[in-house]
Design a protein around this motif. Structure first.
Motif, PDB file in Angstrom:
ATOM      1  N   CYS A 131       0.871  -1.089  -0.035  1.00 28.37           N
ATOM      2  CA  CYS A 131      -0.035   0.078   0.010  1.00 28.37           C
ATOM      3  C   CYS A 131       0.948   1.087   0.146  1.00 28.37           C
ATOM      4  N   LEU A 132       2.135   1.086   0.372  1.00 29.46           N
ATOM      5  CA  LEU A 132       3.049   2.215   0.292  1.00 29.46           C
ATOM      6  C   LEU A 132       3.260   2.836  -0.760  1.00 29.46           C
ATOM      7  N   PHE A 133       2.949   2.001  -2.126  1.00 32.37           N
ATOM      8  CA  PHE A 133       3.255   2.488  -3.257  1.00 32.37           C
ATOM      9  C   PHE A 133       2.003   3.172  -3.886  1.00 32.37           C
ATOM     10  N   ASN A 134       0.888   3.152  -3.183  1.00 38.64           N
ATOM     11  CA  ASN A 134      -0.133   3.935  -3.579  1.00 38.64           C
ATOM     12  C   ASN A 134      -0.126   5.209  -3.007  1.00 38.64           C
ATOM     13  N   CYS A 135       1.042   5.820  -2.301  1.00 44.04           N
ATOM     14  CA  CYS A 135       1.126   6.955  -1.824  1.00 44.04           C
ATOM     15  C   CYS A 135       1.335   8.012  -2.781  1.00 44.04           C
ATOM     16  N   LYS A 136       0.624   8.468  -3.792  1.00 44.59           N
ATOM     17  CA  LYS A 136       0.829   8.930  -5.099  1.00 44.59           C
ATOM     18  C   LYS A 136       1.282  10.557  -4.775  1.00 44.59           C
ATOM     19  N   LYS A 137       1.236  11.066  -3.400  1.00 41.15           N
ATOM     20  CA  LYS A 137       1.556  12.546  -3.536  1.00 41.15           C
ATOM     21  C   LYS A 137       2.951  12.726  -2.564  1.00 41.15           C
ATOM     22  N   LEU A 138       3.425  11.435  -2.390  1.00 45.51           N
ATOM     23  CA  LEU A 138       4.647  11.402  -1.527  1.00 45.51           C
ATOM     24  C   LEU A 138       5.911  12.493  -2.120  1.00 45.51           C
ATOM     25  N   THR A 139       6.288  13.377  -1.461  1.00 44.17           N
ATOM     26  CA  THR A 139       7.422  14.192  -1.695  1.00 44.17           C
ATOM     27  C   THR A 139       8.608  13.846  -0.958  1.00 44.17           C
ATOM     28  N   CYS A 140       8.666  13.048   0.104  1.00 49.63           N
ATOM     29  CA  CYS A 140       9.988  12.710   0.908  1.00 49.63           C
ATOM     30  C   CYS A 140       9.792  11.287   1.467  1.00 49.63           C
ATOM     31  N   LEU A 141      10.613  10.462   1.336  1.00 50.97           N
ATOM     32  CA  LEU A 141      10.384   9.031   1.938  1.00 50.97           C
ATOM     33  C   LEU A 141      11.816   8.734   2.526  1.00 50.97           C
ATOM     34  N   GLU A 142      11.926   8.484   3.438  1.00 45.91           N
ATOM     35  CA  GLU A 142      13.029   7.833   4.333  1.00 45.91           C
ATOM     36  C   GLU A 142      12.693   6.494   5.096  1.00 45.91           C
ATOM     37  N   LEU A 143      13.502   5.595   4.674  1.00 46.96           N
ATOM     38  CA  LEU A 143      13.559   4.303   5.306  1.00 46.96           C
ATOM     39  C   LEU A 143      14.764   3.829   5.871  1.00 46.96           C
ATOM     40  N   PHE A 144      14.626   3.172   6.983  1.00 46.19           N
ATOM     41  CA  PHE A 144      15.696   2.509   7.641  1.00 46.19           C
ATOM     42  C   PHE A 144      15.433   1.109   7.972  1.00 46.19           C
ATOM     43  N   LEU A 160       7.831  12.552  -5.859  1.00 49.28           N
ATOM     44  CA  LEU A 160       8.804  12.504  -4.994  1.00 49.28           C
ATOM     45  C   LEU A 160       9.995  13.507  -5.243  1.00 49.28           C
ATOM     46  N   ARG A 161      10.518  14.154  -4.099  1.00 47.12           N
ATOM     47  CA  ARG A 161      11.704  15.188  -4.218  1.00 47.12           C
ATOM     48  C   ARG A 161      12.974  14.638  -3.476  1.00 47.12           C
ATOM     49  N   SER A 162      12.652  13.823  -2.508  1.00 47.91           N
ATOM     50  CA  SER A 162      13.606  13.398  -1.547  1.00 47.91           C
ATOM     51  C   SER A 162      13.576  11.930  -1.480  1.00 47.91           C
ATOM     52  N   LEU A 163      14.867  11.211  -1.327  1.00 52.08           N
ATOM     53  CA  LEU A 163      14.695   9.623  -0.996  1.00 52.08           C
ATOM     54  C   LEU A 163      15.911   9.318  -0.311  1.00 52.08           C
ATOM     55  N   SER A 164      15.713   8.610   0.675  1.00 53.92           N
ATOM     56  CA  SER A 164      16.780   8.326   1.776  1.00 53.92           C
ATOM     57  C   SER A 164      16.417   7.000   2.095  1.00 53.92           C
ATOM     58  N   LEU A 165      17.353   6.012   1.712  1.00 56.11           N
ATOM     59  CA  LEU A 165      17.356   4.538   2.074  1.00 56.11           C
ATOM     60  C   LEU A 165      18.589   4.221   2.680  1.00 56.11           C
ATOM     61  N   HIS A 166      18.501   3.491   4.331  1.00 54.51           N
ATOM     62  CA  HIS A 166      19.517   3.296   4.959  1.00 54.51           C
ATOM     63  C   HIS A 166      19.432   1.845   5.154  1.00 54.51           C
ATOM     64  N   GLN A 167      20.322   0.940   5.042  1.00 54.19           N
ATOM     65  CA  GLN A 167      20.086  -0.319   5.510  1.00 54.19           C
ATOM     66  C   GLN A 167      18.931  -1.108   5.001  1.00 54.19           C
ATOM     67  N   VAL A 168      18.379  -0.865   3.785  1.00 57.21           N
ATOM     68  CA  VAL A 168      17.319  -1.267   3.145  1.00 57.21           C
ATOM     69  C   VAL A 168      17.621  -2.561   2.237  1.00 57.21           C
ATOM     70  N   LEU A 169      16.808  -3.463   2.366  1.00 59.68           N
ATOM     71  CA  LEU A 169      16.902  -4.652   1.598  1.00 59.68           C
ATOM     72  C   LEU A 169      16.303  -4.383   0.183  1.00 59.68           C
ATOM     73  N   VAL A 170      16.814  -4.317  -0.850  1.00 62.77           N
ATOM     74  CA  VAL A 170      16.201  -4.113  -2.096  1.00 62.77           C
ATOM     75  C   VAL A 170      17.084  -4.469  -3.256  1.00 62.77           C
ATOM     76  N   ALA A 171      16.395  -4.946  -4.369  1.00 63.15           N
ATOM     77  CA  ALA A 171      17.268  -5.419  -5.443  1.00 63.15           C
ATOM     78  C   ALA A 171      17.914  -4.175  -6.329  1.00 63.15           C
ATOM     79  N   PRO A 172      18.996  -4.261  -6.847  1.00 59.16           N
ATOM     80  CA  PRO A 172      19.729  -3.436  -7.726  1.00 59.16           C
ATOM     81  C   PRO A 172      18.754  -2.705  -8.735  1.00 59.16           C
ATOM     82  N   GLU A 173      18.198  -3.585  -9.278  1.00 57.13           N
ATOM     83  CA  GLU A 173      17.423  -3.117 -10.517  1.00 57.13           C
ATOM     84  C   GLU A 173      16.119  -2.396 -10.092  1.00 57.13           C
ATOM     85  N   ALA A 174      15.721  -2.682  -8.672  1.00 56.74           N
ATOM     86  CA  ALA A 174      14.691  -1.984  -8.027  1.00 56.74           C
ATOM     87  C   ALA A 174      15.001  -0.565  -7.749  1.00 56.74           C
TER      88      ALA A 174
END
Length: 296
Positions: A131-144, A160-174
């Motif tokens: 459901c996070l990917f339905n947040c169409k108006k996100l301008t800032c996302l930070e995940l730890f 989205l204008r700001s993206l921060s991913l810290h210690q996040v498990l995600v595929a490189p292509e993603a």
């Protein structure tokens, strides 16, 4: 003559000022203002910025009790809330894979959420719900400390204008797909990634911060980049790649960032002498801060 009540100057302030005051209070204290008077009973429920951390409840030595109190506090706050929620931040060392977080994010996805910060404690990693990917108006996302797996149908966060991913498990292509799917992205921070080859396409990117083991970095379309910070951990394989500079995009990638003004580098080597790195850095036309560290 009877006593004349003093005027309630604070309660008569404009709504925008009252919200500004409440926003600057810890959420626990903001909720407590409901007991001041009937005018204040529901004022906190219209706050557009909600920040929850370990201070929002009373601590004790019984961890399950603390977790339960925190879940109940946040759930009740969201249940009583009225109107849009523009920012939601959860920073806690007590909740990891709590199923209630999924329900909170589902609620937020229907509340025009613009800024979302999830900073969860160490332990079992939290898997971000679809459901996070339905947040169409996100301008800032930070995940730890999260697992991040966009569904195949996801096309990106268009606002989205700001993206921060810290210690996040995600595929490189993603990661690459996510970055290229955010056309307005201006700030990008990636940290604690291992053996990652990264190709960045972000035409509006201005600020870039990278930390981890990157086998290669290619800035394919970042013409507006003005500031960059890189902390790289160089194992033997990566160092050999740097020695053969013609095979490594990282040595030549700055040709695609004509507006770069500031570059800060922390590069940790094991054995190799970074002669190519030094020659490359001497030719930069920007403010440079470089720290080279060597192992035994």
């Amino acid at each position: 003559m009877g006593d004349v009540e003093d005027p309630d100057l604070i309660s008569d302030l404009p709504q925008s000022i009252l919200e500004s005051i409440l926003t600057r209070l810890p959420i626990r204290d903001a909720v407590r203002t409901s007991i001041l008077s009937s005018k204040w009973r529901y004022r906190w429920t219209t706050l557009t910025h909600l920040v929850f951390d370990d201070k929002c409840i009373r601590m004790c030595s019984d961890r399950p009790v603390v977790e339960n109190c925190m879940v109940n506090f946040i759930t009740r706050a969201l249940f009583l809330h009225q109107g849009p929620i523009h920012k939601f931040q959860l920073s806690t060392s007590y909740l990891q894979c709590c199923p209630d977080i999924d329900q909170w994010i589902l609620f937020l996805s229907r509340s025009d959420i613009k800024e979302l910060v999830l900073e969860l404690g160490e332990g079992e990693w939290f898997r971000v719900p679809s459901c996070l990917f339905n947040c169409k108006k996100l301008t800032c996302l930070e995940l730890f400390r999260c697992e991040f797996d966009p569904p195949p149908t996801f096309k990106g966060f268009l606002c989205l204008r700001s993206l921060s991913l810290h210690q996040v498990l995600v595929a490189p292509e993603a990661i690459e797909s996510l970055i290229s799917g955010c056309p307005l992205l201006e700030s990008l921070a990636l940290s604690y990634f291992d053996s990652l080859a990264l190709n960045i396409r972000a035409p509006n990117l201005k600020y870039l911060c990278l930390e981890g083991e990157f086998t290669d970095i290619c800035l394919e379309n970042t013409p507006l980049l003005v500031a960059m910070s890189v902390a790289m951990y160089m194992n033997d394989e990566m160092a050999e790649c740097f020695e053969q500079s013609s095979k490594c995009n990282f040595i030549k990638f700055l040709g695609g960032v004509p507006r770069l003004e500031r570059l800060a580098g922390h590069i940790y080597f094991t054995k190799v002498t970074p002669c190519h790195i030094l020659i490359w850095c001497m030719n930069l036309q920007c403010s440079l801060s470089l720290l080279l560290c060597f192992g035994k």
